[in-house]
Design a protein around this motif. Structure first.
Motif, PDB file in Angstrom:
ATOM      1  N   ARG A 139       0.875  -1.276  -0.145  1.00  0.00           N
ATOM      2  CA  ARG A 139      -0.008   0.028   0.163  1.00  0.00           C
ATOM      3  C   ARG A 139       0.788   1.257   0.098  1.00  0.00           C
ATOM      4  NH1 ARG A 139      -2.887   3.797   2.766  1.00  0.00           N
ATOM      5  NH2 ARG A 139      -5.188   4.092   2.040  1.00  0.00           N
ATOM      6  N   ASP A 140       1.934   1.335   0.921  1.00  0.00           N
ATOM      7  CA  ASP A 140       2.838   2.289   0.978  1.00  0.00           C
ATOM      8  C   ASP A 140       3.546   2.508  -0.734  1.00  0.00           C
ATOM      9  OD1 ASP A 140       4.343   3.994   2.835  1.00  0.00           O
ATOM     10  OD2 ASP A 140       5.963   3.378   1.574  1.00  0.00           O
ATOM     11  N   LEU A 142       2.142   1.945  -3.425  1.00  0.00           N
ATOM     12  CA  LEU A 142       1.059   2.309  -4.457  1.00  0.00           C
ATOM     13  C   LEU A 142       0.471   3.945  -3.940  1.00  0.00           C
ATOM     14  CD1 LEU A 142      -1.683  -0.423  -3.852  1.00  0.00           C
ATOM     15  CD2 LEU A 142      -0.417   0.234  -6.100  1.00  0.00           C
ATOM     16  N   VAL A 143       0.638   4.267  -2.775  1.00  0.00           N
ATOM     17  CA  VAL A 143       0.488   5.777  -2.305  1.00  0.00           C
ATOM     18  C   VAL A 143       1.535   6.334  -2.533  1.00  0.00           C
ATOM     19  CG1 VAL A 143      -0.455   7.179  -0.478  1.00  0.00           C
ATOM     20  CG2 VAL A 143      -1.504   4.725  -0.876  1.00  0.00           C
ATOM     21  N   ARG A 144       2.517   6.290  -2.029  1.00  0.00           N
ATOM     22  CA  ARG A 144       3.600   7.105  -1.982  1.00  0.00           C
ATOM     23  C   ARG A 144       4.495   7.256  -3.121  1.00  0.00           C
ATOM     24  NH1 ARG A 144       7.110   8.296   2.609  1.00  0.00           N
ATOM     25  NH2 ARG A 144       7.350   5.980   3.216  1.00  0.00           N
ATOM     26  N   ALA A 169      -4.293  -4.015  -0.601  1.00  0.00           N
ATOM     27  CA  ALA A 169      -3.704  -2.654  -0.910  1.00  0.00           C
ATOM     28  C   ALA A 169      -4.545  -1.893  -1.986  1.00  0.00           C
ATOM     29  CB  ALA A 169      -2.213  -2.905  -1.183  1.00  0.00           C
ATOM     30  N   THR A 172      -8.057  -0.788  -1.121  1.00  0.00           N
ATOM     31  CA  THR A 172      -7.908   0.643  -0.311  1.00  0.00           C
ATOM     32  C   THR A 172      -7.461   1.739  -0.957  1.00  0.00           C
ATOM     33  OG1 THR A 172      -5.894  -0.083   0.843  1.00  0.00           O
ATOM     34  CG2 THR A 172      -7.681  -0.649   1.897  1.00  0.00           C
ATOM     35  N   THR A 173      -6.932   1.539  -2.195  1.00  0.00           N
ATOM     36  CA  THR A 173      -6.207   2.860  -3.169  1.00  0.00           C
ATOM     37  C   THR A 173      -6.793   2.973  -4.373  1.00  0.00           C
ATOM     38  OG1 THR A 173      -4.644   1.303  -3.778  1.00  0.00           O
ATOM     39  CG2 THR A 173      -3.966   2.458  -1.854  1.00  0.00           C
ATOM     40  N   THR A 174      -6.487   1.989  -5.445  1.00  0.00           N
ATOM     41  CA  THR A 174      -6.911   2.281  -6.684  1.00  0.00           C
ATOM     42  C   THR A 174      -8.485   2.037  -6.769  1.00  0.00           C
ATOM     43  OG1 THR A 174      -6.502  -0.103  -7.362  1.00  0.00           O
ATOM     44  CG2 THR A 174      -4.761   1.708  -7.418  1.00  0.00           C
ATOM     45  N   SER A 177      -9.882   5.621  -4.809  1.00  0.00           N
ATOM     46  CA  SER A 177      -9.187   6.842  -4.813  1.00  0.00           C
ATOM     47  C   SER A 177      -9.714   7.892  -5.787  1.00  0.00           C
ATOM     48  CB  SER A 177      -7.539   6.826  -5.032  1.00  0.00           C
ATOM     49  OG  SER A 177      -7.297   6.695  -6.427  1.00  0.00           O
ATOM     50  N   TRP A 180      -6.829   6.816 -10.116  1.00  0.00           N
ATOM     51  CA  TRP A 180      -6.041   5.756 -11.167  1.00  0.00           C
ATOM     52  C   TRP A 180      -7.274   5.337 -11.938  1.00  0.00           C
ATOM     53  CZ3 TRP A 180      -1.215   6.000 -11.558  1.00  0.00           C
ATOM     54  CH2 TRP A 180      -0.467   6.595 -10.554  1.00  0.00           C
TER      55      TRP A 180
END
Ligand SMILES: C[S@@+](CC[C@H](N)C(=O)[O-])C[C@H]1O[C@@H](n2cnc3c(N)ncnc32)[C@H](O)[C@@H]1O
Length: 237
Positions: A139-140, A142-144, A169, A172-174, A177, A180
């Motif tokens: 996840r880190d 993907l995010v950072r 991951a 909770t992101t792509t 958000s 993406w």
């Protein structure tokens, strides 16, 4: 200099790793699309199988950066913990495989965990993530690292809907958000375009990714059977 995927793939295919023919073709296409001057980054290179394809595809004037600590841990399927010697061997094979492909000079290797290398790289046009597979580090990345990808740039991620950590991951992101745009998947290699999505597209974007969740469930069963030694099938990726 290599001009086509079909020229480089037989060379890359000699390097150990977990990148299929179809996935390598996709990586070639995505790296080839980057205009100079630009930057391509791979997180998690192992013995340079996918990196050889990416570096061969990248145009002159495009920087190619590989980030891998070669520390012996999280090397591949069922290889969460390892030894320093195994990491050193990966590093030796990495350079030997790049040399066999004539690409030693084309790559900058940062021998570090991705979480410690943020300050070493600026904006990115194409980011390929195949490093640590646990939920938090995935996840880190993907995010950072994803935040470094310029608008219109691309992020590809290996082991989507195959690894539990990577898939959580993504969820909770792509999925949520709105930054993406999901472009497609070649087995476990999914790729995304950096964009700002409106409310309606956010929903369809999440649904398009969710369509791969049944395949994820199948992969969990397949992995369970392999781990229990009931099945001798190949590990899904
Ligand atoms: C599955 S392998 C990569 C395979 C490679 N992309 C290929 O197709 O041949 C995962 C790699 O990630 C590296 N790795 C593990 N933790 C990492 C981290 N925190 N940052 C960057 N790389 C990491 C490992 O050393 C290993 O070489």
């Amino acid at each position: 200099m290599t001009e086509t995927f079909d020229e480089i793939w037989p060379i890359a295919d000699r390097a150990e790793g977990w990148c299929s023919d179809g996935q390598a073709r996709t990586l070639w296409r995505l790296a080839d699309a980057v205009d100079a001057p630009g930057t391509v980054v791979e997180i998690g290179s192992y013995r340079a199988r996918s990196l050889i394809v990416i570096a061969a595809a990248a145009a002159d004037g495009v920087d190619v950066v590989a980030i891998d600590p070669h520390g012996g841990n999280d090397r591949g399927p069922q290889q969460w913990t390892g030894t320093v010697d195994e990491g050193d061997e990966d590093n030796e094979r990495f350079w030997a495989n790049l040399a066999a492909a004539g690409l030693t000079e084309r790559v900058t290797h940062i021998r570090s965990r991705s979480q410690a290398a943020h300050d070493d790289v600026g904006d990115i046009d194409f980011l390929y993530i195949d490093g640590a597979h646990g939920f938090r580090p995935a996840r880190d990345d993907l995010v950072r690292w994803g935040a470094k990808v310029a608008d219109g740039g691309t992020m590809a991620v290996h082991d989507c809907f195959s690894s539990v950590g990577v898939t959580l991951a993504l969820l909770t992101t792509t999925f949520v958000s709105g930054r993406w745009r999901y472009r497609g998947r070649e087995r476990s290699l999914a790729w995304f375009e950096r964009a700002e999505l409106g409310p309606a597209e956010r929903v369809t974007n999440a649904l398009r990714q969710a369509a791969s969740l049944p395949w994820f469930a199948t992969n969990l069963v397949r992995k369970g059977l392999i781990a229990a030694k009931v099945s001798k099938a190949d590990w899904p990726y």
